[in-house]
Design a protein around this motif. Sequence first.
Motif, PDB file in Angstrom:
ATOM      1  N   LEU A   1     -48.249 -33.011  -5.811  1.00  0.00           N
ATOM      2  CA  LEU A   1     -48.545 -33.623  -3.902  1.00  0.00           C
ATOM      3  C   LEU A   1     -49.775 -34.333  -4.712  1.00  0.00           C
ATOM      4  O   LEU A   1     -50.318 -35.728  -3.636  1.00  0.00           O
ATOM      5  CB  LEU A   1     -48.989 -32.767  -2.941  1.00  0.00           C
ATOM      6  CG  LEU A   1     -47.621 -31.675  -2.377  1.00  0.00           C
ATOM      7  CD1 LEU A   1     -48.953 -31.033  -1.378  1.00  0.00           C
ATOM      8  CD2 LEU A   1     -47.035 -32.847  -1.852  1.00  0.00           C
ATOM      9  N   GLY A   2     -50.627 -34.641  -5.986  1.00  0.00           N
ATOM     10  CA  GLY A   2     -51.317 -35.329  -6.266  1.00  0.00           C
ATOM     11  C   GLY A   2     -52.894 -35.687  -5.756  1.00  0.00           C
ATOM     12  O   GLY A   2     -53.415 -36.475  -6.024  1.00  0.00           O
ATOM     13  N   PHE A   3     -52.911 -34.181  -5.059  1.00  0.00           N
ATOM     14  CA  PHE A   3     -53.834 -33.560  -5.492  1.00  0.00           C
ATOM     15  C   PHE A   3     -55.170 -33.193  -6.285  1.00  0.00           C
ATOM     16  O   PHE A   3     -54.399 -33.181  -7.078  1.00  0.00           O
ATOM     17  CB  PHE A   3     -54.400 -33.116  -3.767  1.00  0.00           C
ATOM     18  CG  PHE A   3     -53.520 -33.735  -2.761  1.00  0.00           C
ATOM     19  CD1 PHE A   3     -55.385 -34.357  -1.693  1.00  0.00           C
ATOM     20  CD2 PHE A   3     -52.489 -33.080  -1.832  1.00  0.00           C
ATOM     21  CE1 PHE A   3     -54.009 -35.187  -0.722  1.00  0.00           C
ATOM     22  CE2 PHE A   3     -52.099 -33.895  -0.840  1.00  0.00           C
ATOM     23  CZ  PHE A   3     -52.787 -34.169   0.056  1.00  0.00           C
ATOM     24  N   SER A   4     -56.511 -32.952  -6.151  1.00  0.00           N
ATOM     25  CA  SER A   4     -57.556 -32.524  -7.185  1.00  0.00           C
ATOM     26  C   SER A   4     -57.086 -31.215  -7.417  1.00  0.00           C
ATOM     27  O   SER A   4     -56.575 -30.347  -6.000  1.00  0.00           O
ATOM     28  CB  SER A   4     -58.493 -32.412  -7.204  1.00  0.00           C
ATOM     29  OG  SER A   4     -59.690 -31.846  -7.235  1.00  0.00           O
TER      30      SER A   4
ATOM     31  N   ALA B   1     -51.229 -28.996  -5.786  1.00  0.00           N
ATOM     32  CA  ALA B   1     -51.635 -29.701  -5.208  1.00  0.00           C
ATOM     33  C   ALA B   1     -51.087 -31.162  -6.375  1.00  0.00           C
ATOM     34  O   ALA B   1     -50.946 -31.934  -6.702  1.00  0.00           O
ATOM     35  CB  ALA B   1     -53.515 -29.553  -5.618  1.00  0.00           C
TER      36      ALA B   1
ATOM     37  N   ILE C   1     -58.896 -28.811  -5.425  1.00  0.00           N
ATOM     38  CA  ILE C   1     -59.306 -28.294  -4.148  1.00  0.00           C
ATOM     39  C   ILE C   1     -57.828 -27.408  -3.695  1.00  0.00           C
ATOM     40  O   ILE C   1     -58.168 -26.605  -3.289  1.00  0.00           O
ATOM     41  CB  ILE C   1     -58.750 -29.080  -3.288  1.00  0.00           C
ATOM     42  CG1 ILE C   1     -59.928 -30.357  -3.830  1.00  0.00           C
ATOM     43  CG2 ILE C   1     -57.773 -29.534  -2.325  1.00  0.00           C
ATOM     44  CD1 ILE C   1     -59.653 -32.021  -3.391  1.00  0.00           C
ATOM     45  N   GLY C   2     -56.871 -27.056  -4.859  1.00  0.00           N
ATOM     46  CA  GLY C   2     -55.420 -26.985  -4.570  1.00  0.00           C
ATOM     47  C   GLY C   2     -56.248 -25.604  -5.336  1.00  0.00           C
ATOM     48  O   GLY C   2     -55.866 -24.320  -4.283  1.00  0.00           O
TER      49      GLY C   2
END
Length: 233
Positions: free
Chosen positions: A11-14, A8, A17-18
Amino acid sequence: VLPGIALAVLLGFSGIIGAALGAAVMIGGVSLITRRSRLSSDTAIGLLFVGMLALGVVIVSRSSSFSGDLTRILFGELLGIGWNDILLQLIATIIIGIIAFIFARPFLLLAFDPEQAQVAGFRSGLYHNIMLFMIAATIIISFQTVGTLLVFGLLIAPAGAGALIDRRISSMMAWAVVFGSLSMYIGLLLSYHFNLAAGASVILVATLIFFTVFFIQNLKSRHAPQEAEMPHG
């Protein structure tokens, strides 16, 4: 949850969430191994814990600028949390507490004997997965403060110490809350006065409390037979 968090972040996600995706893979793996083999859930959890941790480190090693984030993910930022983090943990605590209260009976039966829970009319597989999701949710919410590794110490040590003192589930849970709170308070106090790592100090205190209770209970069990054998005048 480490591989999910690592992916996460890369890849630039929260991270939340990961972590949730990583926990879902872990839960699915534990359920698959326990249902399709004769291995216990402890074996499945231990195997997947090591494997997922190794996978997370491999993913992290692909990025040269990840070392600081890895330390934060593994050991948390106990002294850097804000009111929003505390509010999130409070909400999660209330939700998990309500679920535990509503499903207390099937959880209790499941802890002793899954077949007995099935005979009593409860779907043991369903409640087993609910319990795993509750544990996963606790880890996901806590990794930002205590870290993914140190959170296991707070999950196991206070509950283990409580289990040594009493055999009733309610008493065990009460003792676990007391020991967990004491570990947090004393650990942060030691960290402040002696300039120690906060999260590690808390877990170290929790572990020391467990072994203190362990040795006290062993001393009591040794003296009890001796007192019973002494003749009365």
